[in-house]
Design a protein around this motif. Structure first.
Motif, PDB file in Angstrom:
ATOM      1  N   CYS A   8       0.961  -1.212   0.053  1.00 35.38           N
ATOM      2  CA  CYS A   8      -0.072   0.088   0.181  1.00 35.38           C
ATOM      3  C   CYS A   8       0.875   1.081   0.059  1.00 35.38           C
ATOM      4  O   CYS A   8       0.658   2.026  -0.577  1.00 35.38           O
ATOM      5  CB  CYS A   8      -0.905   0.158   1.312  1.00 35.38           C
ATOM      6  SG  CYS A   8      -2.275   1.022   0.750  1.00 35.38           S
ATOM      7  N   TYR A   9       2.079   1.242   0.715  1.00 36.45           N
ATOM      8  CA  TYR A   9       2.886   2.313   0.686  1.00 36.45           C
ATOM      9  C   TYR A   9       3.566   2.568  -0.635  1.00 36.45           C
ATOM     10  O   TYR A   9       3.476   3.774  -1.235  1.00 36.45           O
ATOM     11  CB  TYR A   9       4.098   1.957   1.539  1.00 36.45           C
ATOM     12  CG  TYR A   9       5.115   3.207   1.745  1.00 36.45           C
ATOM     13  CD1 TYR A   9       4.755   4.307   2.360  1.00 36.45           C
ATOM     14  CD2 TYR A   9       6.368   3.222   1.090  1.00 36.45           C
ATOM     15  CE1 TYR A   9       5.634   5.512   2.441  1.00 36.45           C
ATOM     16  CE2 TYR A   9       7.014   4.203   1.161  1.00 36.45           C
ATOM     17  CZ  TYR A   9       6.882   5.340   1.833  1.00 36.45           C
ATOM     18  OH  TYR A   9       7.769   6.439   1.794  1.00 36.45           O
ATOM     19  N   ILE A  27      -2.298   0.641  -8.673  1.00 27.97           N
ATOM     20  CA  ILE A  27      -2.357  -0.597  -7.979  1.00 27.97           C
ATOM     21  C   ILE A  27      -1.590  -1.645  -8.630  1.00 27.97           C
ATOM     22  O   ILE A  27      -0.822  -2.538  -8.107  1.00 27.97           O
ATOM     23  CB  ILE A  27      -3.632  -0.806  -7.583  1.00 27.97           C
ATOM     24  CG1 ILE A  27      -4.207  -0.012  -6.504  1.00 27.97           C
ATOM     25  CG2 ILE A  27      -3.829  -2.228  -6.961  1.00 27.97           C
ATOM     26  CD1 ILE A  27      -5.604  -0.060  -6.331  1.00 27.97           C
ATOM     27  N   GLU A  28      -1.948  -1.801 -10.068  1.00 30.84           N
ATOM     28  CA  GLU A  28      -1.510  -2.853 -10.904  1.00 30.84           C
ATOM     29  C   GLU A  28       0.231  -2.831 -10.884  1.00 30.84           C
ATOM     30  O   GLU A  28       0.722  -3.790 -10.879  1.00 30.84           O
ATOM     31  CB  GLU A  28      -2.191  -2.757 -12.357  1.00 30.84           C
ATOM     32  CG  GLU A  28      -1.775  -3.832 -13.514  1.00 30.84           C
ATOM     33  CD  GLU A  28      -2.190  -3.170 -14.785  1.00 30.84           C
ATOM     34  OE1 GLU A  28      -1.346  -3.460 -15.742  1.00 30.84           O
ATOM     35  OE2 GLU A  28      -3.288  -3.054 -14.987  1.00 30.84           O
ATOM     36  N   VAL A  46      -5.600  -5.500  -1.839  1.00 32.45           N
ATOM     37  CA  VAL A  46      -5.770  -4.806  -2.910  1.00 32.45           C
ATOM     38  C   VAL A  46      -6.952  -3.909  -2.976  1.00 32.45           C
ATOM     39  O   VAL A  46      -6.960  -2.713  -3.238  1.00 32.45           O
ATOM     40  CB  VAL A  46      -5.778  -5.382  -4.170  1.00 32.45           C
ATOM     41  CG1 VAL A  46      -5.924  -4.523  -5.602  1.00 32.45           C
ATOM     42  CG2 VAL A  46      -4.376  -6.041  -4.573  1.00 32.45           C
ATOM     43  N   GLN A  47      -8.055  -4.342  -2.479  1.00 31.76           N
ATOM     44  CA  GLN A  47      -9.373  -3.622  -2.323  1.00 31.76           C
ATOM     45  C   GLN A  47      -9.125  -2.499  -1.231  1.00 31.76           C
ATOM     46  O   GLN A  47      -9.670  -1.308  -1.621  1.00 31.76           O
ATOM     47  CB  GLN A  47     -10.445  -4.559  -2.144  1.00 31.76           C
ATOM     48  CG  GLN A  47     -10.899  -5.608  -3.093  1.00 31.76           C
ATOM     49  CD  GLN A  47     -11.715  -6.536  -2.874  1.00 31.76           C
ATOM     50  OE1 GLN A  47     -12.255  -6.498  -1.601  1.00 31.76           O
ATOM     51  NE2 GLN A  47     -12.558  -7.492  -3.778  1.00 31.76           N
ATOM     52  N   TRP A  48      -8.541  -2.820  -0.263  1.00 26.38           N
ATOM     53  CA  TRP A  48      -8.354  -2.078   0.884  1.00 26.38           C
ATOM     54  C   TRP A  48      -7.349  -0.728   0.279  1.00 26.38           C
ATOM     55  O   TRP A  48      -7.599   0.345   0.707  1.00 26.38           O
ATOM     56  CB  TRP A  48      -7.526  -2.409   2.201  1.00 26.38           C
ATOM     57  CG  TRP A  48      -8.719  -3.585   2.713  1.00 26.38           C
ATOM     58  CD1 TRP A  48     -10.009  -3.405   3.035  1.00 26.38           C
ATOM     59  CD2 TRP A  48      -8.346  -4.776   3.598  1.00 26.38           C
ATOM     60  NE1 TRP A  48     -10.528  -4.658   3.545  1.00 26.38           N
ATOM     61  CE2 TRP A  48      -9.476  -5.303   4.079  1.00 26.38           C
ATOM     62  CE3 TRP A  48      -6.967  -5.222   4.008  1.00 26.38           C
ATOM     63  CZ2 TRP A  48      -9.411  -6.575   4.955  1.00 26.38           C
ATOM     64  CZ3 TRP A  48      -6.970  -6.245   4.824  1.00 26.38           C
ATOM     65  CH2 TRP A  48      -8.097  -6.799   5.428  1.00 26.38           C
ATOM     66  N   CYS A  49      -6.480  -1.039  -0.150  1.00 30.03           N
ATOM     67  CA  CYS A  49      -5.316  -0.241  -1.010  1.00 30.03           C
ATOM     68  C   CYS A  49      -6.237   0.940  -1.891  1.00 30.03           C
ATOM     69  O   CYS A  49      -5.896   1.994  -1.827  1.00 30.03           O
ATOM     70  CB  CYS A  49      -4.294  -0.528  -1.635  1.00 30.03           C
ATOM     71  SG  CYS A  49      -3.228  -1.781  -0.683  1.00 30.03           S
TER      72      CYS A  49
END
Length: 75
Positions: A8-9, A27-28, A46-49
């Motif tokens: 996420c960072y 994200i990808e 990934v959804q949370w990010c």
């Protein structure tokens, strides 16, 4: 936990540097980077990010979710 937080960072940094990049593309790219290092990326993370980048949740909330998922007692 470190991998999810690092993911996420990385996404946040890449997105901030290239504002014209879509959140999905940021994200990808970050997921590909983490996978090249030999780690798996959880779809829920990934959804949370994505929620974090869309300002639906804070970084603190994200970290709490990741800790809960991994069984770490949040303090």
């Amino acid at each position: 936990i470190v991998i999810f937080t690092s993911l996420c960072y990385t996404i946040t940094i890449k997105y901030e540097r290239v504002k014209n990049m879509s959140i999905d593309k940021a994200i990808e790219n970050a997921v590909a980077s983490v996978k090249m290092e030999g780690f798996q990326v959880d779809s829920e993370c990934v959804q949370w990010c994505k929620k974090l980048l869309e300002k639906e949740i804070s970084m603190e909330q994200y970290i709490t979710l990741v800790k809960q998922k991994s069984g770490v007692v949040a303090q």
